[in-house]
Design an enzyme around this catalytic site. Structure first.
Site, mmCIF file in Angstrom:
data_model
loop_
_atom_site.group_PDB
_atom_site.id
_atom_site.type_symbol
_atom_site.label_atom_id
_atom_site.label_comp_id
_atom_site.label_asym_id
_atom_site.label_seq_id
_atom_site.Cartn_x
_atom_site.Cartn_y
_atom_site.Cartn_z
ATOM 1 N N LYS A 142 -35.871 19.621 31.195
ATOM 2 C CA LYS A 142 -37.208 19.432 30.644
ATOM 3 C C LYS A 142 -37.151 19.016 29.167
ATOM 4 C CE LYS A 142 -38.545 19.337 34.017
ATOM 5 N NZ LYS A 142 -39.522 18.529 34.792
ATOM 6 N N TYR B 150 -32.451 23.819 34.325
ATOM 7 C CA TYR B 150 -33.834 23.344 34.436
ATOM 8 C C TYR B 150 -34.493 23.217 33.064
ATOM 9 C CZ TYR B 150 -38.741 22.992 35.759
ATOM 10 O OH TYR B 150 -40.046 22.572 35.881
ATOM 11 N N SER C 204 -43.070 17.574 31.970
ATOM 12 C CA SER C 204 -42.037 18.416 31.372
ATOM 13 C C SER C 204 -42.447 19.875 31.554
ATOM 14 C CB SER C 204 -41.861 18.058 29.893
ATOM 15 O OG SER C 204 -40.814 18.798 29.313
#
Length: 343
Positions: free
Chosen positions: A208, A204, A166
């Site tokens: 995560k 993005y 992550s």
């Protein structure tokens, strides 16, 4: 509660991380996305420890051959397996697992590392927004399909490991405002009309965050004591090719280069977080948690709060439904190995 602060970020960036030296001579390890960046450095670290077997993946056959040669040359290990795995294709994920099973392979560790970062909306051949599929849906599909193999190698003394890479940017992921009124979280996130430029600029970080939520939901449904310890790790801000889209702009490339020069960790340093979670003792204490600088760390306020937890739970069920339609094996794995829900 978990927050990203400037001082906290700088402190972590300049922290020297431990090099793992655990004995893996009897373990079979799998590293996804090992041709460049964090996955490549993690694979080299692991190969230097001479595991029983090491299977690495890259997006295509050419990259597979290159990454195998590179990791073997740098580590001194021979006999590394290198298979293609393209996370923008569900068929590729399924074929990888089919091949894994057909060859009778085993896995004590799966590091799910591959990912992309783009602000441009595009769809895969499967019909999903690319970042959403690569970073979340395909990673979740691979994790669940590989779960029985990880459970099989786990023991009461030593749990096998699932490590999803992550990032600290999950702290700055936008809240999914109004999600309680959406008929489907997945369909909304995937909808081109929803994916405005501002939404895509945060895609993005959101991906995560979804990975952190996935690990939490999965861990809460595994038996206790678990035979497979799952965790989400933050490698920190590293020198990598993840920012290559931004760097395609000559002006921004200069800015990013200066920024990385001042703040970024060496890729090898960041990879130590992946390796630590994958092989060091204490895996059950890390189970279900987000790790940063090789330590259990609180997730974002949103992830920990009531709103985020409700989104997390809904997303879990939607994800299982979506993945079950893609590969019926998912339904059988969930039924056999996971509790159906938690209070």
């Amino acid at each position: 509660m978990g927050r990203l602060t400037v001082l906290g970020f700088l402190r972590e960036q300049w922290t020297e991380l431990p090099i793992s030296t655990a004995d893996v001579r009897d373990q079979s390890l799998v590293v996804v996305g090992a041709n460049v960046g964090l996955g490549n450095e993690a694979a080299v670290h692991l190969a230097q420890l001479k595991p029983k077997s090491l299977l690495i993946t890259s997006r295509d056959e050419v990259k597979c051959e290159q990454s195998k040669a590179d990791v073997e040359s740098r580590s001194g290990m021979t006999g590394i397996e290198s298979w293609p795995l393209e996370l923008s294709s569900f068929d590729s994920v399924r074929s990888f697992v089919d091949n894994f099973e057909a060859k009778g392979c085993t896995a004590n560790v799966l590091i799910a590392n591959a990912g992309i970062s783009t602000t441009k909306y595009s769809k895969t051949a499967d019909g999903y927004e690319t970042t959403f599929q690569v970073n979340y849906l395909s990673t979740a599909l691979l994790s669940i399909l590989m779960l029985p193999h990880l459970i099989k190698t786990g023991t009461p003394e030593h749990a096998s490991r699932l490590v999803i890479v992550s990032s600290e940017v999950h702290y700055i992921a936008n809240r999914l405002k109004g999600a309680d009124k959406w008929p489907s979280i997945i369909e909304t996130i995937n909808d081109e009309a929803y994916c405005t430029s501002s939404v895509m600029s945060n895609r993005y970080p959101l991906s995560k965050l979804l990975e952190v939520m996935f690990i939490r939901e999965l861990s809460s449904r595994l038996p206790t004591p678990t035979l497979v310890a799952v965790s989400a790790v933050n490698p920190g801000y590293c020198h990598s090719r993840l920012s290559r889209e931004i760097e395609s702009n000559p002006f921004l490339k200069v800015f990013v280069s200066i920024h990385k020069g001042l703040l970024a960790r060496p890729t090898e340093m960041g990879s130590r977080t992946l390796v630590h979670a994958a092989i060091e003792p204490g895996e059950r204490e890390r189970h279900g948690h987000y790790l940063s600088s090789c330590q259990v760390t609180e997730e974002s306020d949103y992830a920990l709060g009531a709103e985020g937890r409700e989104v997390s739970k809904r997303l879990w069920h939607e994800t299982l439904k979506t993945l079950g339609d893609i590969d019926p094996r998912v339904n059988g794995i969930v039924s056999e190995h996971l509790t159906q829900d938690v209070a």
